[in-house]
Design a protein around this motif. Structure first.
Motif, PDB file in Angstrom:
ATOM      1  N   LYS A   1       0.839  -1.214   0.000  1.00  0.00           N
ATOM      2  CA  LYS A   1       0.000   0.000   0.000  1.00  0.00           C
ATOM      3  C   LYS A   1       0.864   1.250   0.000  1.00  0.00           C
ATOM      4  O   LYS A   1       0.546   2.235  -0.679  1.00  0.00           O
ATOM      5  CB  LYS A   1      -0.933   0.001   1.203  1.00  0.00           C
ATOM      6  N   ALA A   2       1.921   1.231   0.776  1.00  0.00           N
ATOM      7  CA  ALA A   2       2.822   2.393   0.824  1.00  0.00           C
ATOM      8  C   ALA A   2       3.421   2.636  -0.561  1.00  0.00           C
ATOM      9  O   ALA A   2       3.498   3.781  -1.025  1.00  0.00           O
ATOM     10  CB  ALA A   2       3.911   2.157   1.868  1.00  0.00           C
ATOM     11  N   VAL A   3       3.830   1.568  -1.224  1.00  0.00           N
ATOM     12  CA  VAL A   3       4.385   1.711  -2.569  1.00  0.00           C
ATOM     13  C   VAL A   3       3.347   2.303  -3.522  1.00  0.00           C
ATOM     14  O   VAL A   3       3.649   3.226  -4.293  1.00  0.00           O
ATOM     15  CB  VAL A   3       4.901   0.342  -3.102  1.00  0.00           C
ATOM     16  N   ALA A   4       2.121   1.787  -3.454  1.00  0.00           N
ATOM     17  CA  ALA A   4       1.062   2.301  -4.330  1.00  0.00           C
ATOM     18  C   ALA A   4       0.858   3.794  -4.081  1.00  0.00           C
ATOM     19  O   ALA A   4       0.702   4.590  -5.026  1.00  0.00           O
ATOM     20  CB  ALA A   4      -0.236   1.525  -4.111  1.00  0.00           C
ATOM     21  N   THR A   5       0.890   4.178  -2.808  1.00  0.00           N
ATOM     22  CA  THR A   5       0.735   5.596  -2.464  1.00  0.00           C
ATOM     23  C   THR A   5       1.879   6.428  -3.038  1.00  0.00           C
ATOM     24  O   THR A   5       1.669   7.494  -3.629  1.00  0.00           O
ATOM     25  CB  THR A   5       0.696   5.770  -0.930  1.00  0.00           C
ATOM     26  N   SER A   6       3.083   5.935  -2.872  1.00  0.00           N
ATOM     27  CA  SER A   6       4.237   6.706  -3.356  1.00  0.00           C
ATOM     28  C   SER A   6       4.179   6.896  -4.871  1.00  0.00           C
ATOM     29  O   SER A   6       4.529   7.957  -5.384  1.00  0.00           O
ATOM     30  CB  SER A   6       5.552   6.035  -2.946  1.00  0.00           C
ATOM     31  N   ILE A   7       3.708   5.877  -5.577  1.00  0.00           N
ATOM     32  CA  ILE A   7       3.607   5.997  -7.035  1.00  0.00           C
ATOM     33  C   ILE A   7       2.507   6.990  -7.412  1.00  0.00           C
ATOM     34  O   ILE A   7       2.676   7.832  -8.294  1.00  0.00           O
ATOM     35  CB  ILE A   7       3.370   4.611  -7.681  1.00  0.00           C
TER      36      ILE A   7
ATOM     37  N   GLU B   1      13.887   8.702 -11.038  1.00  0.00           N
ATOM     38  CA  GLU B   1      13.763   9.330 -12.358  1.00  0.00           C
ATOM     39  C   GLU B   1      13.236   8.432 -13.467  1.00  0.00           C
ATOM     40  O   GLU B   1      12.788   8.923 -14.503  1.00  0.00           O
ATOM     41  CB  GLU B   1      15.111   9.930 -12.788  1.00  0.00           C
ATOM     42  N   ASP B   2      13.293   7.109 -13.273  1.00  0.00           N
ATOM     43  CA  ASP B   2      12.749   6.222 -14.302  1.00  0.00           C
ATOM     44  C   ASP B   2      11.240   6.426 -14.439  1.00  0.00           C
ATOM     45  O   ASP B   2      10.663   6.159 -15.490  1.00  0.00           O
ATOM     46  CB  ASP B   2      13.074   4.747 -13.988  1.00  0.00           C
ATOM     47  N   ILE B   3      10.602   6.906 -13.369  1.00  0.00           N
ATOM     48  CA  ILE B   3       9.148   7.114 -13.393  1.00  0.00           C
ATOM     49  C   ILE B   3       8.807   8.591 -13.331  1.00  0.00           C
ATOM     50  O   ILE B   3       7.944   9.066 -14.056  1.00  0.00           O
ATOM     51  CB  ILE B   3       8.498   6.360 -12.206  1.00  0.00           C
ATOM     52  N   ASN B   4       9.486   9.296 -12.479  1.00  0.00           N
ATOM     53  CA  ASN B   4       9.240  10.733 -12.317  1.00  0.00           C
ATOM     54  C   ASN B   4      10.381  11.510 -12.975  1.00  0.00           C
ATOM     55  O   ASN B   4      11.408  11.797 -12.352  1.00  0.00           O
ATOM     56  CB  ASN B   4       9.149  11.061 -10.828  1.00  0.00           C
TER      57      ASN B   4
END
Ligand SMILES: [Mg+2]
Ligand SMILES: [Mg+2]
Lengths: 354, 354
Positions: free
Chosen positions: B316-322, B329-332
Motif C-alpha cells: 500500500k505504501a508503494v502504491a501511495t508513493s507511485i 527518475e525512471d518514473i518521475n
C-alpha cells in the motif's frame, strides 16, 4: 509457368474461402499468362464422413503428384467435441504434413494501418511491423521419444536436432531474408540447451554463404518480451519447433488481424499453403467468412515458385481492399461485404490493373 | 516474529536499493513488534574481487542458517563482457539457488494506474491486471542431461519431471491461489509432451485438496497469446521451468513497469527474495536507482512467513508513493526523488500509519 495445384478445401468455411483464392489465382494466371490446373480432394471431417479417414489415400496421392497444395481449414464440432471420437479431422493435417515431408512452417505477420486499432499493442509499437517466422516443423521435442517410468512417477521427453535438419531450415530463412530487409534473428536458448548450441553453431556457419544478411541471436525468453516491446526490430525469425510454436502464436496476435494471416508449410518436394485460422463452423455457408488469409496464402504459393511479382499483385490488391473497407463483417462492421464479394473485388483489381 | 535475514546486496545498484528494503523492514518490525536480525555477506563480482569465488563458503553458510535471504543484484561489466572470464558473478546466483534447494520461482505482475501509459499494451487491455507466476526452477529440460553425438552431427536435451517435483510446486501455487482470486491456470503442452501430461494429471489430483480454487489449463502457445490479448484473465499461473521462463519474461513487460517487479525463490527450508532487474552498473552510486522492486521483494519475504498484513502495508505504501509521484527518475522524469528519499518516504508512511 504451369502449376498443378491440389485443392483441399476441408471443413467449415474452408470451401467458401478457398473458392475466392482460386478465383484470384485464375485472375493472376490470365494476367501473367500462367497455366494453373486445380484439382479438388477431400480431407478432414468431410473425409471422415465419407470414408472414415481424415486423409484418404487418393487425397494424399493427388497432393504428392501436385506442385502445391492449397489448403482451407479442417475441424468439425461433431468430432472435436466428442472425447470418444477415434479419428479426428486434425489427424488428417498432421499426417499430410508428415507424408509430404513439410519441415518448415512460414508465417508472415503484416500490419495494416487501417486495422491498427484492433491491435492489443499501442499503435506506435506495432505500426509498420513486418516480420516473418521460419519455424522448424518436424523435429525437436514435439517429435522426440516420450516415456513414462514404469511406476508412473516420472515422465521424459527428448529433444533432438541434427545439423541436416538445421541446415535446410537455415537456407530457407536466409534466402527469404535476402528478399526482404536482409536481417535474420535466430531464436534459441543457447546459454542452456545443447540443441540450441548446435542451432547457433550451424546457422553461424551457413551465414558465411549469405554475407548480405545480418545475423543476430536472441534467447527465446527475451524474444517473447521483444515481440511485445518492439516487434518492428524483426525481419526474418528462424527457430526450432517448440520455440516457433510459442513465438509465432504470440506474434499472430500483435497485429490485431489474426483472421488475415497466411502460412506456408514447405518441404523438399512439396509445399502447402493455408490460412492460420480454423474452420469456424458456426459461420459456414453464411457468406461472412473473411477470405483474405486464404488469398494471402495463395500469394505465398506464388512466391514459392518464384512468382514474387504475382504474389505482390495479390498483396497490393488486399491492401487496397482493406484501405477501401471492402471487407467482411469481422473488419467492416457497418457495411460488410460478403465472402464472395470480397473475392470478386480482388479478382477485379487484379484483372483491371493489367 | 523473530527472523534472521541474510543480506546479499551484491553488485552495482544492489547495495543502495537493498539498503532501502532494510529500512522498510525495520519500520515494519517496529510497528508490528517483530525482531528482524540482518547480517551481510558478499556475493557476485564483489566476492570474485575479494576471494575469486562468486559464492564464498561463509556466504552460503550464512544463507543456510538464516530464515531468508534478501538479495540485491549481481553482475559487473568487467566479468560479463569478458569472454575469457573463468568465474562469472551469475554463477554465484545459480549455485546459491541450487545449494538452498530453491525449486519455485514466484513472480507477481502488478499494474499501477499511474504507469499504465508506459505499458506496450493498450490501457483497456492491461488496466487492473494482477497475476502471479509460479515457475518450477530446478527441473525440466534446462537441467536435464545434454549430449552431442560423437560426430558432432546431432545434439540432444532431455526433459524429465517427477510427480514429487510437480506436487510440491502445485501445493505452493494452490495455496497462493487461495489467498488471491482462487483461480489457477496450469500452462503446459499436454497435447504433445509426456512431461506435460504428467503435470496435468498430478495437478488435477492435487486440485481435489483445494476445492475452493478453480483450475483450468492452457497450452503454452495459447498462453503466450492470451498474455497479450487478455492478461486480466489470469490469477495464479503454474508451469514448468522453460515455459515459466518464457511466459514470466513475457508477462514482465506487459505492465510497463519492469523496474518495479519483485520475485521470490522458495525451497523446502530456504527462501530468497530479489528484484527481477539486474545490477545496472552504470547507475551505481548515483542515487537514481529505483528501490521499489527490492522493497516489494521484502514484502514477499513477509508474506512467505505468514506476515501478509505486514506485506500489504508495504504494498500500500508503494502504491501511495507511485500515486503521489514520489519516484526515482525512471518514473518521475520532471522532479525525481533519489533512491534514498524514496526509501525514507516509504519508511515514513509505514511508521506514520500506525
Ligand atoms: Mg501453436
Ligand atoms: Mg528468462
Amino acid at each position: 509457368m504451369k502449376l498443378k495445384i491440389a485443392v483441399l478445401a476441408g471443413d467449415g468455411i474452408g470451401p467458401e474461402i478457398t473458392q475466392q483464392s482460386i478465383k484470384v489465382l485464375k485472375a493472376i494466371a490470365d494476367r501473367f499468362d500462367h497455366e494453373f490446373e486445380f484439382e479438388d480432394a477431400i480431407v478432414g471431417a468431410a473425409a471422415i464422413d465419407l470414408l472414415d479417414n481424415p486423409l484418404p489415400e487418393a487425397t494424399l496421392d493427388l497432393c504428392k503428384k501436385s506442385d502445391a497444395v492449397l489448403f482451407g481449414a479442417i475441424g468439425h464440432p461433431k468430432y472435436d467435441n466428442n472425447p470418444d471420437a477415434k479419428v479426428r479431422p486434425e489427424q488428417g493435417l498432421l499426417k499430410l504434413r508428415k507424408e509430404l515431408g513439410l519441415f518448415a512452417n512460414i508465417r508472415p505477420v503484416t500490419t495494416y494501418a487501417k486495422l491498427i486499432d484492433q491491435s492489443p499493442l499501442r499503435p506506435e509499437r506495432i505500426q509498420g511491423a513486418d516480420l516473418t517466422i521460419f519455424r522448424e516443423l518436424t523435429g525437436g521435442i514435439y517429435f522426440g521419444e516420450k516415456s513414462t517410468s514404469e511406476d508412473g512417477q516420472s515422465a521424459t521427453d527428448i529433444c533432438t536436432y541434427s545439423v541436416e535438419e538445421i541446415e535446410r531450415m537455415a537456407h530457407l530463412a536466409f534466402k527469404a531474408a535476402q528478399q526482404r530487409r536482409k536481417k535474420l534473428t535466430l531464436v534459441d536458448k543457447a546459454n542452456v540447451l545443447e540443441t540450441s548450441r548446435l542451432w547457433r553453431k550451424t546457422v553461424k556457419k551457413i551465414a558465411e554463404d549469405y554475407q548480405d544478411v545480418a545475423l543476430d541471436f536472441l534467447f527465446v525468453d527475451n524474444a517473447a518480451m521483444q515481440m511485445i516491446l518492439n516487434p518492428k526490430q524483426f525481419d526474418v525469425i528462424l527457430t526450432e519447433n517448440m520455440f516457433g510454436d510459442i513465438i509465432s502464436d504470440e506474434a499472430s496476435v500483435i497485429g490485431g488481424s489474426i483472421g488475415l494471416l497466411a502460412s506456408a508449410s514447405v518441404g523438399g518436394d512439396n509445399a502447402m499453403f493455408e490460412p492460420i485460422h480454423g474452420s469456424y463452423p458456426q459461420a459456414t455457408g453464411k457468406g461472412i467468412a473473411n477470405p483474405v488469409a486464404s488469398i494471402l496464402s495463395a500469394a505465398m504459393l506464388l512466391d514459392h515458385f518464384g512468382l514474387v511479382e504475382e504474389g505482390d499483385v495479390i498483396r497490393k490488391a488486399v491492401a487496397t481492399s482493406i484501405k477501401l473497407n471492402v471487407c467482411t463483417e469481422d473488419i467492416n462492421k457497418d457495411n460488410p461485404y460478403s465472402t464472395e464479394k470480397v473475392g470478386d473485388f480482388l479478382e477485379g483489381l487484379i484483372s483491371e490493373s493489367e
